[in-house]
Design a protein around this motif. Structure first.
Motif: not given
Length: 613
Positions: A569-585
């Motif tokens: 999870e990365y806060a691009l801006h105080p109002d915007w958050t980017l999330q990325a995931r890998v499941t069953n790696l």
């Protein structure tokens, strides 16, 4: 598979609190409502319980309740092919029809099948989940043999708050949600909508030939799923002593699956609730609640519409809370429930009602804690049924607590059990249970742990009786086990670990005596690890379950599995958050039900917008 690595990992986690250096690992003042029908601190609950809040839901990046709940204490899950496919939850070895599920205080689930459609409840609409383990029929009546899970829809706190999110992922996953709400002292409101769509995987490897061939169909295709949901809520305080609020949730599901009779369904889950509370003083309050839940399913095959069912459950309750003295509270009330079904299947009986009267006492005497409850349910079909509970706790200081609780429960047979054409048996009796739980827990500012052991004996279990070719009260089961949980922060990393062992044995006379009840893994566990580095947050989860049997005779084995997930999870801006995931790696190939597949490695990417306050 061998379960020793997970057991060792959890055992290691249990000793970590002694070397923790964190400021806060968990909120010891977390409020719990479901265990007593009144707000209490989670640490004061004499019933084993867990709370999952909105922050945890967002951090997990779960796209379904199955992902969110898998591996948590006491929970066994099965699923027949991925997102939107039929999902059953076994709590402490009790059947999925022995679990009570509430949404905003309203009982949900099909009165025909006796199961809640957990696969259709979207995580985007959930504010918090309370999981209470062990029988609680003395508070809620029928079905709460394994425990109670209550889901609360989104709630507002503070000023006007808009929000939105969108994401994509493997197997054609597309999801989006948006909402707005405002919370204040005198009034509050909110509205949310959410969409989810996936092309899916091939749900079933069954064939059209032979007995025990899974879905009895040759359909090696992708089985997609769509979900549309909306929720509304509003409330206010027209006067100092009065509070009025209401909420509505509607979920529409469109599910493709493999089957010989039908392979596509359209479902609707709808929950309406309203509440009026009158609290003239800190020592007295009255609460009146009304609700309705609808469970609708229409099934389609190659030739078109093949059948449908609609369950409507109307309910109302009146509850009074009385503070008798400092640390002494009495809760008493009456519940009314009316089940009605309509559809293309002809049932001999299509309606029944139940009235329950209950009382629950809670007392604190220095370091001692006492809880006692009694309830009588007058069921239109089964007459009077009485259940009770008795709990005791001892707070030793420094956060250490010993708790013991004895409770009874029952489950009324479903309409399918009783009246399904050429299958139902109207002579069935309710199932009954007796449960004993012993728990030890502790914690401080930086950590919390708990150990619980239990035994739940269930009599008159309803299952197929080959001697009469119908369901019968032929089974007795002994559900015995234990759970370990720990939460701490170590060198900036938030760590939680949960391990469960259950021995769900058939104790009936006959060929299956001593066999494990089907579809329950004896060992399950979960480890979550998260840390924030300024605008960047990293997390990982390991989820594991041992082998299980798919049949009552224990001849069909489904292997165990362990999967690992990573999230960023990365806060691009105080109002915007980017999330990325890998499941069953590691792309594990596994099943939870024989013949039915689970997704392999999957990727997901989403962005969330929520203005900073």
């Amino acid at each position: 598979m061998t379960f020793r690595p997970l057991t060792a990992a959890v055992a290691l986690a249990l000793v970590l609190p002694s070397v923790a250096f964190a400021e806060d690992a968990t909120d010891l003042d977390e409020i719990l409502v479901t265990a007593t029908r009144t707000p209490i601190a989670l640490r004061d609950s004499l019933s084993p319980a867990q709370v999952i809040d909105r922050a945890q839901i967002e951090r997990s990046q779960a796209t379904s309740l199955q992902q969110l709940l898998a591996g948590r204490a006491g929970i066994n899950l099965t699923n027949t092919g991925g997102l939107g496919k039929q999902t059953s939850l076994f709590l402490r070895g009790a059947g999925s029809n022995q679990l009570l599920v509430l949404v905003d205080g309203v009982r949900i689930g099909s009165a025909t099948a006796g199961l809640p459609a957990l696969q259709d409840l979207p995580v985007a609409q959930i504010e918090r989940i309370e999981i209470v383990r062990g029988p609680h029929s003395s508070l809620y009546g029928a079905d709460a043999i394994g425990g109670v899970i209550q889901i609360f829809t989104r709630r507002e706190r503070g000023g006007l708050q808009p929000r939105a999110s969108a994401g994509v992922g493997s197997h054609g996953l597309r999801e989006a949600s948006a909402g707005i709400g405002q919370g204040g002292e005198r009034a509050w409101f909110g509205a949310d909508v959410a969409l989810l769509r996936t092309d899916g995987i091939n749900a079933c490897d069954g064939t059209a030939a032979g007995w025990g061939a899974g879905c009895y169909a040759d359909e090696p295709d992708r089985d997609g799923y769509r979900n549309r949901s909306a929720s509304l809520r509003a409330g206010g305080k027209p006067a100092e002593a009065w509070t009025v609020e209401g909420s509505a949730l509607r979920v529409e599901g469109y599910n493709h699956y493999d089957g010989s009779w039908a392979n596509y369904s359209e479902t609707v889950q709808q929950v309406l609730s309203g509440q009026v509370r009158y609290a003239p003083s800190a020592r007295l309050s009255w609460q009146a609640t009304v609700g309705r839940s609808d469970d609708q399913t229409d099934d389609y095959g190659a030739a078109g519409f093949v059948g449908g069912l609609d369950t409507r459950r109307d309910q109302a309750s009146l509850q009074g809370d009385f503070v008798l003295a400092e640390g002494q509270r009495l809760t008493a009330g009456v519940d009314w429930l009316d089940d009605r079904i309509t559809g293309t299947t002809a049932y001999d009986v299509t309606a029944r009602d139940n009235t329950g009267v209950f009382a629950e006492y809670q007392g604190r005497f220095g370091a001692q804690q006492l809880q006692a409850g009694l309830r009588n349910d007058d069921n239109e079909q089964f007459g009077s049924h009485t259940t009770g509970d008795l709990g005791w706790g001892w707070h030793f200081g420094d956060g250490l607590k010993l708790a013991a609780r004895y409770s009874t429960g029952f489950r009324a047979p479903s309409f399918n059990d009783l009246y399904y054409p050429y299958y139902g048996n109207p002579a069935l009796r309710p199932e009954e249970s007796k449960n004993l739980n012993l728990g030890l827990s502790g914690g401080g500012d930086a950590w919390r742990w708990s150990v619980d052991v239990f035994e739940n004996r269930v009599d008159d279990l309803i299952s197929y009786d080959a001697s009469i070719f119908l369901p019968g009260n032929v089974d007795t089961a002994r559900l015995r086990g234990g759970e370990l949980t720990v939460a701490t922060t170590l060198a900036g990393w938030d760590l939680s670990a949960e391990y469960s062992h259950v021995d769900p044995r058939n104790r009936s006379e006959g060929a299956n005596r001593g066999k494990l009840l089907p579809r329950r893994a004896r060992n399950t566990g979960r480890i979550d690890l998260d840390r924030r580095f300024g605008d960047l947050a990293l997390g990982a989860s390991v989820n594991a379950a041992g082998r299980r049997y798919d049949d009552a005779a224990n001849t069909v084995e489904v292997g165990g599995h362990a999967t690992a997930d990573l999230r960023l999870e990365y806060a691009l801006h105080p109002d915007w958050t980017l999330q990325a995931r890998v499941t069953n790696l590691f792309d594990r190939d596994y099943q939870l039900v024989d013949w039915y597949n689970q997704p392999g490695r999957e990727f997901g990417l989403s962005v969330r917008w929520q203005p900073a306050r």
